[in-house]
Write an enzyme that holds these catalytic residues in place. Structure first.
Site, PDB file in Angstrom:
ATOM      1  CG  HIS A 234      -1.691  -1.095   1.321  1.00  0.00           C
ATOM      2  ND1 HIS A 234      -2.966  -1.195   0.552  1.00  0.00           N
ATOM      3  CD2 HIS A 234      -1.883  -2.038   2.337  1.00  0.00           C
ATOM      4  CE1 HIS A 234      -3.556  -2.540   0.982  1.00  0.00           C
ATOM      5  NE2 HIS A 234      -2.879  -2.958   2.255  1.00  0.00           N
TER       6      HIS A 234
HETATM    7  C1  BDR Z   1      -3.386   1.085   5.061  1.00  0.00           C
HETATM    8  O1  BDR Z   1      -3.437   0.683   6.425  1.00  0.00           O
HETATM    9  C2  BDR Z   1      -2.579   0.300   6.989  1.00  0.00           C
HETATM   10  O2  BDR Z   1      -2.791  -0.954   7.678  1.00  0.00           O
HETATM   11  C3  BDR Z   1      -1.414   0.258   6.043  1.00  0.00           C
HETATM   12  O3  BDR Z   1      -0.175   0.796   6.491  1.00  0.00           O
HETATM   13  C4  BDR Z   1      -1.976   1.199   5.002  1.00  0.00           C
HETATM   14  O4  BDR Z   1      -1.418   2.416   5.225  1.00  0.00           O
HETATM   15  C5  BDR Z   1      -3.832   0.156   4.014  1.00  0.00           C
HETATM   16  O5  BDR Z   1      -5.303  -0.059   4.156  1.00  0.00           O
END
Ligand code: BDR
Ligand code: CA
Length: 304
Positions: A234
């Site tokens: 992500h």
């Molecule tokens: C986002 O949520 C967090 O758990 C991750 O670091 C990322 O920023 C993904 O949905």
């Protein structure tokens, strides 16, 4: 080369650790500040993790601790994905680093004020600090070049049917940010669930040296995807966008955030352009996944 001055607002977190790795080790970026908030784990833990990473890479970048809870709703963590510490099982060496003696919002203010050029804000956690900054110091909006966010989704969510974690974590803050008028790039699930670290890339990491070994260990206990099907990178997508915008397809859309009901935390885009003539967000909708993997391994490989 003109470096891109950035502030990273983050909640490490395993994919955050990969993003911090890229930010601190790419010659194109000038990371002036790392700020933290309660997100994947508590703010005390995300701050400690940011300090561990700055120490791991021997960088002289200040870390400022920020919001310990969302603006209005109750705090819910994501330790089921990132482990109790937020950094899986990896044992970082002991160190003496401390966060600076300023709240994240004040530290961001100082960085924006002292730069003569505009600064890019890379926000890969809940948007609490950013919303507080924009509310307390609206005059500083003009000092923000753009706000590149990992968060949101044009379709379904990853924490509820409708909401992505970072927006869900503080939907009221996200609403303020999307309404702020600051140029926003949204790297949401539409691209981040495509930009997986491939099984082959994952297996390659330990051969790339100390940094690759650390990331391999973190990703081994990560629950955002699986090593054999692909791992969700992500937060890394925000930095990839800044370096290779031509490798990401975007659409200019008006995006709003739902703050109540079963869709709380959903980013709703006016795709039909029925309600808003002027878009407020560049939404990332597609990404060159092979190039993304190749680039990530190259960055890690160069660190050694
Ligand atoms: C986002 O949520 C967090 O758990 C991750 O670091 C990322 O920023 C993904 O949905
Ligand atoms: Ca994050």
């Amino acid at each position: 080369m003109n470096k891109i001055p950035i502030i990273m607002d983050t909640d490490p977190g395993i994919d955050d650790a990969a993003a911090i790795t890229v930010a601190l080790n790419s010659p194109e970026f000038d990371v002036q500040l790392i700020t933290t908030m309660a997100g994947n784990v508590t703010v005390d833990k995300t701050t400690l993790n940011a300090l561990k990473l700055v120490e791991f890479y021997h960088k002289d970048v200040p870390v400022a601790k920020g919001a310990d809870k969302p603006l209005l709703r109750n705090y819910e963590d994501s330790s089921y994905i990132h482990g109790e510490s937020g950094m899986g099982e990896y044992e970082f060496s002991p160190h003496q680093r401390r966060e600076i003696d300023l709240h994240a919002v004040q530290a961001m203010k100082e960085v924006l004020e002292k730069n003569s050029e505009k600064v890019t804000l890379v926000a890969v956690g809940a948007l609490t600090n950013v919303a507080l900054l924009l509310m307390e110091y609206p005059e500083l909006k003009r000092k923000i070049k753009e706000l590149v966010i990992m968060g949101g989704s044009l379709s379904s969510g990853n924490v509820t049917s409708a909401a992505e974690f970072n927006i869900y974590a503080d939907p009221h803050a996200a609403k303020i940010v999307f309404q702020s008028g600051v140029p926003i790039v949204m790297a949401g699930l539409d691209v981040t669930l495509k930009a997986l670290l491939s099984p082959k890339s994952f297996e390659t990491l330990p051969s790339l040296g100390r940094s690759g070994t650390m990331l391999h260990s973190l990703f081994s206990s990560y629950r955002g995807g699986t090593p054999d099907k692909g791992l969700q990178m992500h937060d890394v997508c925000t930095l990839f966008y800044l370096l290779y915008p031509e490798k990401i397809k975007t659409e200019d859309l008006f995006v709003e955030v739902a703050t109540e009901g079963p869709a709380i935390g959903a980013t709703v885009a006016d795709i039909q352009r029925k309600y808003h003539k002027n878009p407020n967000t560049k939404v990332c909708v597609d990404i060159d996944v092979d190039f993304f993997n190749q680039w990530f391994l190259e960055v890690v490989g160069k660190i050694g």
